[in-house]
Design a protein around this motif. Structure first.
Motif, mmCIF file in Angstrom:
data_model
loop_
_atom_site.group_PDB
_atom_site.id
_atom_site.type_symbol
_atom_site.label_atom_id
_atom_site.label_comp_id
_atom_site.label_asym_id
_atom_site.label_seq_id
_atom_site.Cartn_x
_atom_site.Cartn_y
_atom_site.Cartn_z
ATOM 1 N N GLN A 87 0.742 -1.294 0.075
ATOM 2 C CA GLN A 87 -0.023 0.007 0.223
ATOM 3 C C GLN A 87 0.826 1.248 -0.136
ATOM 4 O OE1 GLN A 87 -2.459 0.001 3.323
ATOM 5 N NE2 GLN A 87 -3.668 -2.032 2.742
ATOM 6 N N GLN A 88 0.121 2.495 -0.310
ATOM 7 C CA GLN A 88 1.062 3.662 -0.275
ATOM 8 C C GLN A 88 -0.315 4.806 0.334
ATOM 9 O OE1 GLN A 88 1.957 4.701 -4.220
ATOM 10 N NE2 GLN A 88 -0.363 5.249 -4.806
ATOM 11 N N ARG A 89 0.525 5.756 0.859
ATOM 12 C CA ARG A 89 -0.417 6.738 1.380
ATOM 13 C C ARG A 89 -0.620 7.846 0.567
ATOM 14 N NH1 ARG A 89 -2.475 3.199 4.105
ATOM 15 N NH2 ARG A 89 -1.326 2.492 5.945
ATOM 16 N N ILE A 90 -1.797 8.500 0.316
ATOM 17 C CA ILE A 90 -1.910 9.604 -0.501
ATOM 18 C C ILE A 90 -2.394 10.850 0.357
ATOM 19 C CG2 ILE A 90 -3.376 10.466 -2.480
ATOM 20 C CD1 ILE A 90 -1.839 8.092 -3.173
ATOM 21 N N LEU A 91 -1.485 11.852 0.394
ATOM 22 C CA LEU A 91 -1.751 13.045 1.222
ATOM 23 C C LEU A 91 -2.221 13.922 0.280
ATOM 24 C CD1 LEU A 91 1.640 13.177 3.084
ATOM 25 C CD2 LEU A 91 -0.769 12.205 3.829
ATOM 26 N N LEU A 92 -3.342 14.592 0.414
ATOM 27 C CA LEU A 92 -4.211 15.425 -0.526
ATOM 28 C C LEU A 92 -3.669 16.921 -0.063
ATOM 29 C CD1 LEU A 92 -7.759 13.931 -0.348
ATOM 30 C CD2 LEU A 92 -5.935 13.882 -2.168
ATOM 31 N N GLY A 93 -3.411 17.708 -1.261
ATOM 32 C CA GLY A 93 -3.149 19.154 -1.141
ATOM 33 C C GLY A 93 -4.188 19.970 -1.613
ATOM 34 N N THR A 94 -3.882 21.207 -1.850
ATOM 35 C CA THR A 94 -4.698 22.374 -2.157
ATOM 36 C C THR A 94 -5.559 22.155 -3.631
ATOM 37 O OG1 THR A 94 -3.237 23.698 -3.132
ATOM 38 C CG2 THR A 94 -3.974 23.906 -0.699
ATOM 39 N N PRO A 95 -6.727 22.287 -3.890
ATOM 40 C CA PRO A 95 -7.411 22.009 -5.060
ATOM 41 C C PRO A 95 -6.762 23.209 -6.127
ATOM 42 C CG PRO A 95 -8.815 23.230 -3.669
ATOM 43 C CD PRO A 95 -7.485 22.643 -2.914
ATOM 44 N N GLU A 96 -6.603 23.083 -7.362
ATOM 45 C CA GLU A 96 -6.360 24.290 -8.402
ATOM 46 C C GLU A 96 -7.473 24.165 -9.376
ATOM 47 O OE1 GLU A 96 -2.608 23.689 -10.481
ATOM 48 O OE2 GLU A 96 -1.472 23.918 -8.667
ATOM 49 N N PHE A 97 -8.074 25.355 -9.318
ATOM 50 C CA PHE A 97 -9.178 25.445 -10.523
ATOM 51 C C PHE A 97 -8.711 26.103 -11.857
ATOM 52 C CE2 PHE A 97 -10.737 25.962 -5.983
ATOM 53 C CZ PHE A 97 -11.845 24.802 -6.192
ATOM 54 N N SER A 98 -9.030 25.231 -12.775
ATOM 55 C CA SER A 98 -8.590 25.552 -14.147
ATOM 56 C C SER A 98 -9.415 27.025 -14.508
ATOM 57 C CB SER A 98 -8.655 24.677 -15.205
ATOM 58 O OG SER A 98 -9.979 24.030 -15.198
ATOM 59 N N ASP A 99 -8.982 27.683 -15.309
ATOM 60 C CA ASP A 99 -9.436 28.880 -16.107
ATOM 61 C C ASP A 99 -10.860 28.466 -16.824
ATOM 62 O OD1 ASP A 99 -7.601 30.563 -14.910
ATOM 63 O OD2 ASP A 99 -6.845 31.130 -16.719
ATOM 64 N N VAL A 100 -11.930 29.021 -16.724
ATOM 65 C CA VAL A 100 -13.130 28.684 -17.609
ATOM 66 C C VAL A 100 -13.183 29.669 -18.781
ATOM 67 C CG1 VAL A 100 -15.561 28.774 -17.661
ATOM 68 C CG2 VAL A 100 -14.374 28.022 -15.683
ATOM 69 N N THR A 101 -13.365 29.213 -20.048
ATOM 70 C CA THR A 101 -13.480 30.070 -21.036
ATOM 71 C C THR A 101 -14.735 29.897 -21.705
ATOM 72 O OG1 THR A 101 -11.195 29.682 -21.705
ATOM 73 C CG2 THR A 101 -12.456 30.533 -23.436
ATOM 74 N N LEU A 102 -15.594 31.066 -21.824
ATOM 75 C CA LEU A 102 -16.968 30.919 -22.409
ATOM 76 C C LEU A 102 -16.730 31.631 -23.847
ATOM 77 C CD1 LEU A 102 -18.571 32.419 -19.379
ATOM 78 C CD2 LEU A 102 -18.652 30.146 -19.863
ATOM 79 N N LYS A 103 -17.389 30.621 -24.757
ATOM 80 C CA LYS A 103 -17.083 31.152 -26.138
ATOM 81 C C LYS A 103 -18.223 31.407 -26.950
ATOM 82 C CE LYS A 103 -12.746 28.598 -26.633
ATOM 83 N NZ LYS A 103 -12.090 27.403 -27.341
ATOM 84 N N ARG A 104 -18.260 32.212 -27.771
ATOM 85 C CA ARG A 104 -19.392 32.648 -28.728
ATOM 86 C C ARG A 104 -20.862 32.909 -27.813
ATOM 87 N NH1 ARG A 104 -15.891 29.294 -30.923
ATOM 88 N NH2 ARG A 104 -16.952 27.350 -30.264
ATOM 89 N N GLY A 105 -20.644 33.980 -27.226
ATOM 90 C CA GLY A 105 -21.699 34.585 -26.434
ATOM 91 C C GLY A 105 -22.381 35.960 -26.813
ATOM 92 N N ILE A 106 -23.721 35.629 -26.485
ATOM 93 C CA ILE A 106 -24.590 37.083 -26.804
ATOM 94 C C ILE A 106 -24.898 37.427 -25.695
ATOM 95 C CG2 ILE A 106 -26.746 37.525 -27.996
ATOM 96 C CD1 ILE A 106 -24.631 36.954 -30.107
ATOM 97 N N SER A 107 -25.164 38.766 -25.425
ATOM 98 C CA SER A 107 -25.567 39.430 -24.298
ATOM 99 C C SER A 107 -26.361 40.687 -24.779
ATOM 100 C CB SER A 107 -24.447 39.641 -23.343
ATOM 101 O OG SER A 107 -25.012 40.516 -22.123
ATOM 102 N N GLY A 108 -27.358 41.240 -24.092
ATOM 103 C CA GLY A 108 -27.974 42.423 -24.119
ATOM 104 C C GLY A 108 -27.739 43.349 -23.047
#
Length: 182
Positions: free
Chosen positions: A58-79
């Motif tokens: 077995q091995q031990r898994i130590l969890l660290g901090t989460p990394e959130f990837s950038d979100v890209t919104l494409k081809r949008g329409i807004s009023g």
């Protein structure tokens, strides 16, 4: 009578179908844009693998901090000009007294079903725009178009069913240093 129950069963099932043309972004407590693509929504948790002496199977898994990837919104329409106004605040000179809400927002990305009900909501916590690209200009267009908007964010909350409603401006961090999720 059998057709009635079959029909209502089919309609309730059909109400759960999600289509790509029912994808909206909510900012400052109202739906402000519709996008055809959302890419990069995800999180990666850092981990460290540790071998423990005497345990070879077995091995031990130590969890660290989460990394959130950038979100890209494409081809949008807004009023609404809310995205441009938000991005434009980043161009202004920053002073030590600049209010936090000018830069950070909670953003809801909403998916609706055929019946117009919210199926799923992703809340980007403490989001800030880090990229914006205008579309090709066309003389026959009447709506404000956004070719690409990239958002960095500090946290993520996912709700199923009745999510959405109330993506708010952020005024301060909590005592723990984090933004609230709504």
């Amino acid at each position: 009578m059998a057709t009635t129950s079959s029909s209502s069963s089919e309609s309730s099932t059909a109400a759960n179908y999600v289509t790509s043309n029912r994808f909206y972004v909510e900012i400052e407590s109202k739906i402000t844009a519709c996008f055809t693509e959302c890419g990069g929504l995800g999180v990666q948790v850092k981990k460290e693998t540790v071998a423990e002496g005497g345990l070879n199977d077995q091995q031990r898994i130590l969890l660290g901090t989460p990394e959130f990837s950038d979100v890209t919104l494409k081809r949008g329409i807004s009023g609404d000009q809310v995205f441009w106004d938000w991005l434009n605040t980043l161009f202004q000179p920053r002073t030590s007294g600049t209010a936090l809400q000018q830069y950070r927002r909670n953003i809801n990305i909403l998916i609706f079903n055929q019946a117009g009900q919210t199926q799923q909501c992703w809340t980007l916590i403490g989001a800030v725009p880090v990229g914006w690209q205008a579309p090709s200009l066309q003389a026959d267009g009447s709506a404000v178009a956004i070719e690409e908007l990239t958002l960095a964010y500090e946290g993520l909350n996912v709700t199923f069913g009745s999510g959405g409603g109330g993506a708010t401006m952020l005024t301060k961090r909590s005592d723990t240093g984090y933004f609230e999720s709504k």
